[in-house]
Design an enzyme around this catalytic site. Sequence first.
Site, PDB file in Angstrom:
ATOM      1  N   THR A   1       0.849  -1.198   0.000  1.00  0.00           N
ATOM      2  CA  THR A   1       0.000   0.000   0.000  1.00  0.00           C
ATOM      3  C   THR A   1       0.881   1.243   0.000  1.00  0.00           C
ATOM      4  OG1 THR A   1      -1.754  -1.096   1.266  1.00  0.00           O
ATOM      5  CG2 THR A   1      -1.866   1.285   1.172  1.00  0.00           C
TER       6      THR A   1
ATOM      7  N   ARG B   1     -11.496  -9.903  -3.329  1.00  0.00           N
ATOM      8  CA  ARG B   1     -11.210  -9.379  -1.980  1.00  0.00           C
ATOM      9  C   ARG B   1     -10.859  -7.883  -2.084  1.00  0.00           C
ATOM     10  NH1 ARG B   1      -6.631  -6.715   0.539  1.00  0.00           N
ATOM     11  NH2 ARG B   1      -6.767  -7.085   2.762  1.00  0.00           N
ATOM     12  N   VAL B   2     -11.415  -7.090  -1.192  1.00  0.00           N
ATOM     13  CA  VAL B   2     -11.095  -5.663  -1.136  1.00  0.00           C
ATOM     14  C   VAL B   2     -10.650  -5.336   0.286  1.00  0.00           C
ATOM     15  CG1 VAL B   2     -12.043  -3.326  -1.310  1.00  0.00           C
ATOM     16  CG2 VAL B   2     -12.699  -5.054  -2.995  1.00  0.00           C
ATOM     17  N   GLY B   3      -9.549  -4.605   0.407  1.00  0.00           N
ATOM     18  CA  GLY B   3      -9.041  -4.234   1.723  1.00  0.00           C
ATOM     19  C   GLY B   3      -9.516  -2.852   2.156  1.00  0.00           C
ATOM     20  N   ASP B   4      -8.720  -2.210   2.993  1.00  0.00           N
ATOM     21  CA  ASP B   4      -9.124  -0.920   3.567  1.00  0.00           C
ATOM     22  C   ASP B   4      -8.843   0.277   2.671  1.00  0.00           C
ATOM     23  OD1 ASP B   4      -6.337  -1.578   3.977  1.00  0.00           O
ATOM     24  OD2 ASP B   4      -6.175   0.231   5.197  1.00  0.00           O
TER      25      ASP B   4
END
Length: 309
Positions: free
Chosen positions: A178, A206-209
Amino acid sequence: MKRQFTGQAATDFSLMIHGGAGAIRDPQRYGPSLRAIVESGARLLAAGSSALDAVVHCVALLEDDPLFNAGRGAVLNAEGDVLCDASVMDGRTLKAGAAAAVRAVRNPARLAYEVMENSGHVLLVGEGAERFARERQLRFESEDYFKTQERVAQLAKAKRERAIALDHSGVADGKLGTVGAVARDRNGDLAAATSTGGVVNQLCGRVGDSPIIGAGTFADNASCAVSCTGVGEDFIRTSLARAAAFFIEFRAMPAEEAAREAIRYLVAKVNGQGGLIIVDREGRYGQAHSTPGMLTAAFVGGVARVGVT
Ligand code: GLY
């Protein structure tokens, strides 16, 4: 390279960027890129650009650099694809834009900006987001552009070890992926942007923050601008970027203390792994992490300073 940037920027603007957190095995490798990018962003701010333009500019440069897990250097998911997430937030208005699970868009941070300014929405995902990027005439790149040799080898290793791994974890070189930027411009306005390829060998979809406002990114002139890096699930479950801003707005903490308090909260609640950078409404810097290290650069006393903390 053990440096921590806290306190005042000593210029009438502030700019801090990050290139991920984790156990950084080869910090020297990242220094020149981080320095050049923060210098480039600082030139814009010195010339009177908005914090918003500066953070999008810096994150787009980080996306173009194959060293970092975003854009060109994004990690591969379990199907060997690159799907990227990004977000941006304007502290003047609380306007925000984000894109998730987008393929082939060269600069997801620029797409997030377009979503904010021209879609009437906050978050677009997948094919719809890609169509919107074409409408806004953003640049697309071929599969080869994104699939660097290093990322292909990293996925093969993750599969052998049956690991779902952050870019800078043991599967790669110990660094969590990131990238992000936070800034306060000469008018005192704040902005934040964050971008990522997610985690190595993640499930497709999948999706993160990073594209979630309040989790990976937050900006409000009343408090601060925040960009996070680490295990996205931990940051979503704790709304960590918003929590950090809360500490500044309602508990009157300076950026440095709020960053430390946010990481204490992350660890106490979910034993979370990662870090964050903050510029507060006074232009002060804060950064903290629960990982062994974090890659950052900031414009301090009129010069770019790079470090692993
Ligand atoms: N922090 C990036 C991710 O978990 O996707």
